[in-house]
Design an enzyme around this catalytic site. Structure first.
Site, PDB file in Angstrom:
ATOM      1  CB  SER A   1      -0.984   0.004   1.177  1.00  0.00           C
ATOM      2  OG  SER A   1      -0.323   0.196   2.392  1.00  0.00           O
TER       3      SER A   1
ATOM      4  CB  THR B   1      22.322   3.552   9.364  1.00  0.00           C
ATOM      5  OG1 THR B   1      21.503   3.265  10.517  1.00  0.00           O
ATOM      6  CG2 THR B   1      22.194   5.024   9.002  1.00  0.00           C
TER       7      THR B   1
ATOM      8  CD  GLU C   1      20.931   2.354  15.942  1.00  0.00           C
ATOM      9  OE1 GLU C   1      20.093   2.430  16.846  1.00  0.00           O
ATOM     10  OE2 GLU C   1      21.690   3.280  15.609  1.00  0.00           O
TER      11      GLU C   1
ATOM     12  NE  ARG D   1      21.003  -9.534   7.127  1.00  0.00           N
ATOM     13  CZ  ARG D   1      21.001  -9.161   8.388  1.00  0.00           C
ATOM     14  NH1 ARG D   1      21.908  -8.330   8.827  1.00  0.00           N
ATOM     15  NH2 ARG D   1      20.099  -9.617   9.221  1.00  0.00           N
TER      16      ARG D   1
ATOM     17  CG  ASP E   1      13.292  -0.120  12.329  1.00  0.00           C
ATOM     18  OD1 ASP E   1      13.212  -0.012  11.102  1.00  0.00           O
ATOM     19  OD2 ASP E   1      12.769  -1.052  12.975  1.00  0.00           O
TER      20      ASP E   1
ATOM     21  CG  LEU F   1      18.368  -3.598   2.352  1.00  0.00           C
ATOM     22  CD1 LEU F   1      18.429  -2.172   1.789  1.00  0.00           C
ATOM     23  CD2 LEU F   1      18.213  -4.600   1.218  1.00  0.00           C
TER      24      LEU F   1
ATOM     25  CG  HIS G   1       9.481   1.664  12.073  1.00  0.00           C
ATOM     26  ND1 HIS G   1       9.688   0.304  11.957  1.00  0.00           N
ATOM     27  CD2 HIS G   1       9.166   1.892  13.375  1.00  0.00           C
ATOM     28  CE1 HIS G   1       9.521  -0.258  13.139  1.00  0.00           C
ATOM     29  NE2 HIS G   1       9.204   0.682  14.022  1.00  0.00           N
TER      30      HIS G   1
END
Ligand code: GRF
Length: 206
Positions: A14, A147, A149, A67, A151, A99, A115
């Protein structure tokens, strides 16, 4: 410079829909080509991108990739569509994979995510459920640069919604989603108009 855009999805799509519709309506400027990429061949968003918007789609080749394999596969697709660290923007829109460091460092400050919480609160999965459990009275959504880290990257835009006593995860998610569909296209348009600058790890608008 015109931007080539990759939208990465895993399911419903969406947010992808809101972005593609904003492009169609001329609400996002300076975008040349768009591709929608999914790690899931059954993602509903792939059908919408193709049939409704006539956008090219790609599925990450392997089943259950590591990954690193996922990274390699995405990098190949980005290369194929000329989405480079110079002219590219990668938008994670309900992309349920993390990622790897190679792609993140190659496309530094050119990967965005949305998020469903007011970061830095409620990182990770089930952010809306986390908000309900914590009893917060306001929640919302955040578009941020990605990045290493999770979120944790610099915040580009946020918007908020009230949390009512009667809310459950579903009702809160629906209220937040409306705001997601507003701020994601807006954040992309700021980027493609070259209005975002990083100062001391904070995003400021020119
Ligand atoms: C959204 O709530 C987004 O914030 C989160 O995953 C959900 C994706 O929904 N990252 P959709 O696929 O864009 O409909």
């Amino acid at each position: 410079m015109l931007i080539n855009l990759a939208i990465l999805i895993s399911g419903r799509g969406s947010n992808m829909f809101a972005i593609l519709e904003s492009l169609d309506k001329g609400k996002i400027h300076n975008v040349k080509d768009v591709v929608v990429v999914s790690n899931n061949m059954d993602a509903q968003g792939l059908v919408i991108a193709k049939n409704r918007f006539n956008i090219k789609t790609e599925v990450v080749s392997r089943r259950n990739p590591t990954r690193q394999e996922m990274d390699e596969s995405i990098l190949e697709i980005l290369h194929k569509y000329d989405i480079t660290p110079q002219n590219g923007l990668i938008c994670l829109a309900g992309f349920m994979k993390v990622l790897g460091p190679k792609i993140i460092s190659s496309y530094q400050n050119r990967i965005m995510n949305i998020h469903p919480s007011l970061l830095p609160s409620f990182k990770g999965l089930n952010a809306q459920r986390q908000a309900i459990m914590a009893g917060v009275k306001i929640s919302g959504c955040t578009v941020h640069f990605v990045t290493n880290e999770l979120d944790g990257g610099p915040i580009i835009l946020q918007n908020c919604v009230p949390v009512y006593d009667k809310d459950d995860e579903k009702s809160l998610s629906e209220r937040i989603l409306v705001k997601e569909h507003e701020i994601y296209p807006e954040a992309i348009n700021l980027f493609t108009n070259n209005k975002l600058v990083l100062e001391n790890n904070r995003v400021v608008q020119k």
